[in-house]
Motif scaffolding. Structure first.
Motif, PDB file in Angstrom:
ATOM      1  N   MET A   1       0.846  -1.198   0.000  1.00 32.36           N
ATOM      2  CA  MET A   1       0.000   0.000   0.000  1.00 32.36           C
ATOM      3  C   MET A   1       0.882   1.248   0.000  1.00 32.36           C
ATOM      4  O   MET A   1       1.824   1.356   0.779  1.00 32.36           O
ATOM      5  N   ILE A   2       0.535   2.163  -0.904  1.00 28.97           N
ATOM      6  CA  ILE A   2       1.266   3.419  -1.011  1.00 28.97           C
ATOM      7  C   ILE A   2       0.286   4.582  -0.926  1.00 28.97           C
ATOM      8  O   ILE A   2      -0.933   4.396  -1.049  1.00 28.97           O
TER       9      ILE A   2
ATOM     10  N   LYS B   1       3.614  13.532  -4.387  1.00 26.36           N
ATOM     11  CA  LYS B   1       4.425  12.870  -3.365  1.00 26.36           C
ATOM     12  C   LYS B   1       4.006  11.404  -3.265  1.00 26.36           C
ATOM     13  O   LYS B   1       2.827  11.081  -3.142  1.00 26.36           O
ATOM     14  N   VAL B   2       4.984  10.500  -3.307  1.00 26.14           N
ATOM     15  CA  VAL B   2       4.727   9.066  -3.217  1.00 26.14           C
ATOM     16  C   VAL B   2       5.448   8.521  -1.988  1.00 26.14           C
ATOM     17  O   VAL B   2       6.636   8.765  -1.800  1.00 26.14           O
ATOM     18  N   ALA B   3       4.707   7.777  -1.160  1.00 24.43           N
ATOM     19  CA  ALA B   3       5.292   7.219   0.065  1.00 24.43           C
ATOM     20  C   ALA B   3       4.602   5.909   0.423  1.00 24.43           C
ATOM     21  O   ALA B   3       3.490   5.627  -0.036  1.00 24.43           O
TER      22      ALA B   3
ATOM     23  N   ALA C   1      -3.254   3.771  -2.722  1.00 26.61           N
ATOM     24  CA  ALA C   1      -3.245   2.953  -3.934  1.00 26.61           C
ATOM     25  C   ALA C   1      -2.502   1.654  -3.621  1.00 26.61           C
ATOM     26  O   ALA C   1      -1.805   1.549  -2.609  1.00 26.61           O
ATOM     27  N   MET C   2      -2.669   0.672  -4.495  1.00 20.55           N
ATOM     28  CA  MET C   2      -2.001  -0.622  -4.342  1.00 20.55           C
ATOM     29  C   MET C   2      -0.897  -0.762  -5.375  1.00 20.55           C
ATOM     30  O   MET C   2      -1.120  -0.515  -6.557  1.00 20.55           O
ATOM     31  N   CYS C   3       0.268  -1.196  -4.916  1.00 19.83           N
ATOM     32  CA  CYS C   3       1.332  -1.631  -5.818  1.00 19.83           C
ATOM     33  C   CYS C   3       1.363  -3.152  -5.720  1.00 19.83           C
ATOM     34  O   CYS C   3       1.391  -3.700  -4.608  1.00 19.83           O
TER      35      CYS C   3
END
Length: 170
Positions: free
Chosen positions: A47-48, A78-80, A55-57
């Motif tokens: 999960m990000i 921003k992605v974390a 969202a799901m990776c």
């Protein structure tokens, strides 16, 4: 029993799948080892947050998310990594950390690593830590309609896994 919501969805869409029971396992690599399925075909859901949206990776068990590659894709956003506290309530029918990669059932975007999309089959947690579902990737792709791109890299080799590859997800 797999998450009822997922099983109903697969049955309603006439998807052929196999439910595989295994002893308790909490990582995708453990599941791959216990079920003797290639670590390249066992998918893990990470999960990000993209800005403030979850969202799901979805990537192979033996890979990890490369946040630099994700940041390149999303540009200014921003992605974390999301925390358990931030996502656990999205999946009331699942054990924490055992969410299946069907973000469409939970109103979440799904991003799939290119390497995983190249396989004929996909296997993943069925909503708990003792069952998984294996099905054709083609069916998964049709139902979920994920965004597919390169965002992962090999983490560690699974001994004896014929899909062992090192380096970036090409």
């Amino acid at each position: 029993m797999p998450a009822k919501k997922l099983k109903t969805y697969l049955d309603d869409n006439q998807v052929r799948y196999v439910t595989i029971k295994h002893s308790s396992a909490y990582t995708a690599q453990e599941i791959a080892a216990k079920t003797h399925i290639s670590g390249k075909e066992v998918a893990k859901t990470v999960m990000i947050k993209v800005d403030r949206n979850l969202a799901m990776c979805v990537l192979p068990a033996s890979y990890k998310v490369n946040f630099d590659l994700l940041q390149e894709v999303f540009g200014k956003e921003k992605v974390a990594l999301a925390t358990e506290e931030e996502f656990k309530y999205f999946f009331p029918d699942c054990e924490v950390g055992a969410m299946p990669p069907f973000g469409n059932l939970y109103d979440l975007d799904v991003y799939v690593a290119q390497t995983l999309a190249e396989d004929d089959m996909i296997a993943f947690n069925a909503g708990n830590h003792t069952e998984m579902i294996q099905m054709k990737y083609e069916d998964f792709n049709r139902l979920v309609q994920p965004h597919v791109f390169r965002f992962s890299q090999k983490e560690v080799a699974i001994p004896g896994d014929p899909s062992e590859r090192w380096g970036m997800d090409y």
